[in-house]
Motif scaffolding. Sequence first.
Motif, PDB file in Angstrom:
ATOM      1  N   ASP A  30     -23.592   1.911 -14.066  1.00  0.00           N
ATOM      2  CA  ASP A  30     -23.562   3.360 -14.249  1.00  0.00           C
ATOM      3  C   ASP A  30     -24.973   3.868 -14.569  1.00  0.00           C
ATOM      4  N   PRO A  31     -25.268   5.109 -14.198  1.00  0.00           N
ATOM      5  CA  PRO A  31     -26.616   5.661 -14.386  1.00  0.00           C
ATOM      6  C   PRO A  31     -27.088   5.627 -15.842  1.00  0.00           C
ATOM      7  N   GLU A  32     -26.174   5.811 -16.785  1.00  0.00           N
ATOM      8  CA  GLU A  32     -26.557   5.793 -18.200  1.00  0.00           C
ATOM      9  C   GLU A  32     -27.045   4.404 -18.616  1.00  0.00           C
ATOM     10  N   SER A  33     -26.344   3.349 -18.172  1.00  0.00           N
ATOM     11  CA  SER A  33     -26.775   1.978 -18.485  1.00  0.00           C
ATOM     12  C   SER A  33     -28.101   1.664 -17.817  1.00  0.00           C
ATOM     13  N   VAL A  34     -28.267   2.074 -16.570  1.00  0.00           N
ATOM     14  CA  VAL A  34     -29.516   1.829 -15.850  1.00  0.00           C
ATOM     15  C   VAL A  34     -30.679   2.479 -16.604  1.00  0.00           C
ATOM     16  N   ALA A  35     -30.520   3.736 -17.006  1.00  0.00           N
ATOM     17  CA  ALA A  35     -31.587   4.450 -17.715  1.00  0.00           C
ATOM     18  C   ALA A  35     -31.875   3.811 -19.069  1.00  0.00           C
ATOM     19  N   SER A  36     -30.834   3.405 -19.769  1.00  0.00           N
ATOM     20  CA  SER A  36     -31.002   2.783 -21.084  1.00  0.00           C
ATOM     21  C   SER A  36     -31.705   1.429 -20.972  1.00  0.00           C
ATOM     22  N   ILE A  37     -31.310   0.622 -20.003  1.00  0.00           N
ATOM     23  CA  ILE A  37     -31.932  -0.691 -19.794  1.00  0.00           C
ATOM     24  C   ILE A  37     -33.379  -0.517 -19.357  1.00  0.00           C
ATOM     25  N   GLN A  38     -33.641   0.411 -18.455  1.00  0.00           N
ATOM     26  CA  GLN A  38     -35.014   0.702 -18.013  1.00  0.00           C
ATOM     27  C   GLN A  38     -35.871   1.076 -19.226  1.00  0.00           C
ATOM     28  N   ALA A  39     -35.359   1.946 -20.085  1.00  0.00           N
ATOM     29  CA  ALA A  39     -36.119   2.412 -21.245  1.00  0.00           C
ATOM     30  C   ALA A  39     -36.414   1.272 -22.222  1.00  0.00           C
ATOM     31  N   VAL A  40     -35.436   0.437 -22.505  1.00  0.00           N
ATOM     32  CA  VAL A  40     -35.660  -0.647 -23.476  1.00  0.00           C
ATOM     33  C   VAL A  40     -36.639  -1.679 -22.921  1.00  0.00           C
ATOM     34  N   ILE A  41     -36.588  -1.977 -21.635  1.00  0.00           N
ATOM     35  CA  ILE A  41     -37.541  -2.913 -21.031  1.00  0.00           C
ATOM     36  C   ILE A  41     -38.945  -2.308 -21.044  1.00  0.00           C
ATOM     37  N   GLU A  42     -39.083  -1.035 -20.687  1.00  0.00           N
ATOM     38  CA  GLU A  42     -40.391  -0.372 -20.711  1.00  0.00           C
ATOM     39  C   GLU A  42     -40.984  -0.379 -22.117  1.00  0.00           C
ATOM     40  N   GLN A  43     -40.161  -0.039 -23.107  1.00  0.00           N
ATOM     41  CA  GLN A  43     -40.651   0.013 -24.485  1.00  0.00           C
ATOM     42  C   GLN A  43     -41.065  -1.370 -24.980  1.00  0.00           C
ATOM     43  N   ALA A  44     -40.291  -2.390 -24.642  1.00  0.00           N
ATOM     44  CA  ALA A  44     -40.620  -3.754 -25.068  1.00  0.00           C
ATOM     45  C   ALA A  44     -41.919  -4.226 -24.418  1.00  0.00           C
ATOM     46  N   ILE A  45     -42.106  -3.938 -23.141  1.00  0.00           N
ATOM     47  CA  ILE A  45     -43.338  -4.330 -22.453  1.00  0.00           C
ATOM     48  C   ILE A  45     -44.533  -3.593 -23.054  1.00  0.00           C
ATOM     49  N   ASP A  46     -44.383  -2.303 -23.288  1.00  0.00           N
ATOM     50  CA  ASP A  46     -45.459  -1.530 -23.912  1.00  0.00           C
ATOM     51  C   ASP A  46     -45.834  -2.107 -25.272  1.00  0.00           C
TER      52      ASP A  46
END
Length: 188
Positions: A30-46
């Motif tokens: 679902d789009p909400e899970s995709v956005a949430s997973i994208q955000a947590v991966i981006e934040q962790a990499i940053d």
Amino acid sequence: MLVSRRLLVTSAAVGLMAVSACGSPSAKPDPESVASIQAVIEQAIDRRNHQIVSGLAPSTDEIDHYFAPSAVAATEQEYLKLRRKAEDLLRHGVAFTDSRSEVTIKELTLVDGGAHAIASELTHLSHAPVAGVTGPDEGYVYEQKFELVRVGSEWRIESAGPTNPEPMPPTTVVDPRSEAAAGEAHAK
């Protein structure tokens, strides 16, 4: 012919049970899970990349916002190693002043309360001037696989690693092979 059909039906049943045991992937995240997973991966990499940038306060306060409880201690150790790497580089006159990353999720599969993701990171590191001369910046592309779990209503990273370990990992990554070799040497 009857033996072949029984073998085919048995093989199909065994395959179905194996998929069921591993958890069946969702047809489409679902789009909400995709956005949430994208955000947590981006934040962790940053956050990981910022461990090597000079002048930024090294903080581990937010690790539990991105990582599952089972991964927090290992992540804290990785951050410590990256900060030591930054100190070592600084002794040789190399300092980074900024890091920026773009993350693309290439694959994402949701499975029974968890997720598997493959992400490609395009990172740009800015070098501080050396003896008044600004050298070229550094950039790299790094593909990683992530295992994520739900912690309450939030996605958290349980593990991350390279999809294809390279002879020399990017500057902002602790080499997993050197970690394995250190563990083996310590065990002897």
